[in-house]
Design a protein around this motif. Structure first.
Motif, PDB file in Angstrom:
ATOM      1  N   VAL A   1     -20.296   8.072  15.610  1.00  0.00           N
ATOM      2  CA  VAL A   1     -18.842   7.938  15.715  1.00  0.00           C
ATOM      3  C   VAL A   1     -18.249   9.225  16.277  1.00  0.00           C
ATOM      4  O   VAL A   1     -17.444   9.203  17.216  1.00  0.00           O
ATOM      5  CB  VAL A   1     -18.210   7.632  14.338  1.00  0.00           C
ATOM      6  CG1 VAL A   1     -16.690   7.509  14.472  1.00  0.00           C
ATOM      7  CG2 VAL A   1     -18.786   6.361  13.745  1.00  0.00           C
TER       8      VAL A   1
ATOM      9  N   ARG B   1     -14.828   3.346  13.320  1.00  0.00           N
ATOM     10  CA  ARG B   1     -16.232   3.265  12.936  1.00  0.00           C
ATOM     11  C   ARG B   1     -16.609   1.810  12.709  1.00  0.00           C
ATOM     12  O   ARG B   1     -15.857   1.043  12.094  1.00  0.00           O
ATOM     13  CB  ARG B   1     -16.451   4.058  11.650  1.00  0.00           C
ATOM     14  CG  ARG B   1     -17.896   4.100  11.173  1.00  0.00           C
ATOM     15  CD  ARG B   1     -18.012   4.855   9.862  1.00  0.00           C
ATOM     16  NE  ARG B   1     -19.407   5.050   9.476  1.00  0.00           N
ATOM     17  CZ  ARG B   1     -19.784   5.656   8.359  1.00  0.00           C
ATOM     18  NH1 ARG B   1     -18.872   6.122   7.516  1.00  0.00           N
ATOM     19  NH2 ARG B   1     -21.071   5.810   8.078  1.00  0.00           N
TER      20      ARG B   1
ATOM     21  N   GLU C   1     -22.129   1.962  11.223  1.00  0.00           N
ATOM     22  CA  GLU C   1     -22.345   2.961  12.275  1.00  0.00           C
ATOM     23  C   GLU C   1     -22.527   4.353  11.682  1.00  0.00           C
ATOM     24  O   GLU C   1     -21.795   4.741  10.756  1.00  0.00           O
ATOM     25  CB  GLU C   1     -21.151   2.951  13.232  1.00  0.00           C
ATOM     26  CG  GLU C   1     -21.315   3.818  14.459  1.00  0.00           C
ATOM     27  CD  GLU C   1     -20.131   3.720  15.415  1.00  0.00           C
ATOM     28  OE1 GLU C   1     -20.228   4.259  16.529  1.00  0.00           O
ATOM     29  OE2 GLU C   1     -19.101   3.113  15.037  1.00  0.00           O
ATOM     30  N   GLU C   2     -23.471   5.094  12.210  1.00  0.00           N
ATOM     31  CA  GLU C   2     -23.718   6.445  11.709  1.00  0.00           C
ATOM     32  C   GLU C   2     -22.550   7.370  12.036  1.00  0.00           C
ATOM     33  O   GLU C   2     -21.932   7.279  13.100  1.00  0.00           O
ATOM     34  CB  GLU C   2     -24.998   7.006  12.332  1.00  0.00           C
ATOM     35  CG  GLU C   2     -26.268   6.300  11.890  1.00  0.00           C
ATOM     36  CD  GLU C   2     -27.514   6.917  12.506  1.00  0.00           C
ATOM     37  OE1 GLU C   2     -27.378   7.880  13.298  1.00  0.00           O
ATOM     38  OE2 GLU C   2     -28.608   6.440  12.187  1.00  0.00           O
TER      39      GLU C   2
END
Length: 199
Positions: free
Chosen positions: A124, A83, A119-120
């Motif tokens: 991911v 991530r 990052e969402e």
């Protein structure tokens, strides 16, 4: 029956001091190299047929230990990266927590983070699952696919493959260095969990 093994890389110096790595390309430490060499024979005993890896050095060097035992040539996929942690990368936990206290607290409790370029979770999971399924489908039936990857990304992928809400990822617990999560694909029930955080 297809087996999928999500194998976390060995330790890095940043792991040892709890510095946030994300997609920063940190190499294995001497400890991490030894961990990969110790873990590889256990994975080789599973008779893997496919070896894929994140392209980041800590994962690719871990994969190399298994490649040396099995003769499998790894393929590298950027979708199997950790991530992305945006502005947190390179910071230790106290530093990130002091600069982004609310967002860091949400992350620690397994909630979504909408700050610092992190990052969402959904992004991911989607990229991980796409990369893993591509490797599994190309391998054919009864394959044993080993993916050398990263802790947080592996947990999110496992939860997504099992059809669970992504909020369950934190319930799985941390995947330790050079430990693995093992899933198998049932012809009717789909993906099923065999074990998590196995040495």
């Amino acid at each position: 029956m297809t087996l999928l093994v999500l194998w976390r890389h060995g330790q890095t110096e940043w792991n040892a001091i709890r510095r946030i790595q994300g997609q920063t390309d940190v190499p294995l430490s001497a400890v991490g190299i030894a961990q990969a060499e110790e873990s590889a024979p256990r994975l080789a005993a599973m008779q893997p047929t496919v070896l894929v890896s994140s392209d980041l050095r800590r994962a690719s060097a871990t994969a190399a230990a298994l490649s040396a035992l099995t003769g499998l040539t790894p393929t590298y996929d950027t979708r199997l990266r950790e991530r992305g942690f945006g502005e947190w990368e390179g910071l230790d936990h106290p530093a990130a927590g002091s600069r982004w206290p609310e967002a860091f607290a949400r992350w620690r409790s397994g909630e979504e983070v909408e700050a610092a370029g992190v990052e969402e979770v959904d992004a991911v999971a989607k990229r991980m699952v796409a990369g893993l399924l591509e490797a599994v489908d190309a391998a054919g039936p009864d394959a044993v696919v080993v993916a050398a990857t990263h802790g947080a990304a592996a947990r999110m992928a496992a939860v997504a493959l099992l059809g669970l809400p992504l909020t369950y990822a934190s319930s799985f617990g941390a995947l330790h260095n050079c430990h693995r999560t093992v899933l198998h694909r049932h012809p009717v029930r789909g993906w099923m969990l065999e074990g998590h955080n196995l040495p």
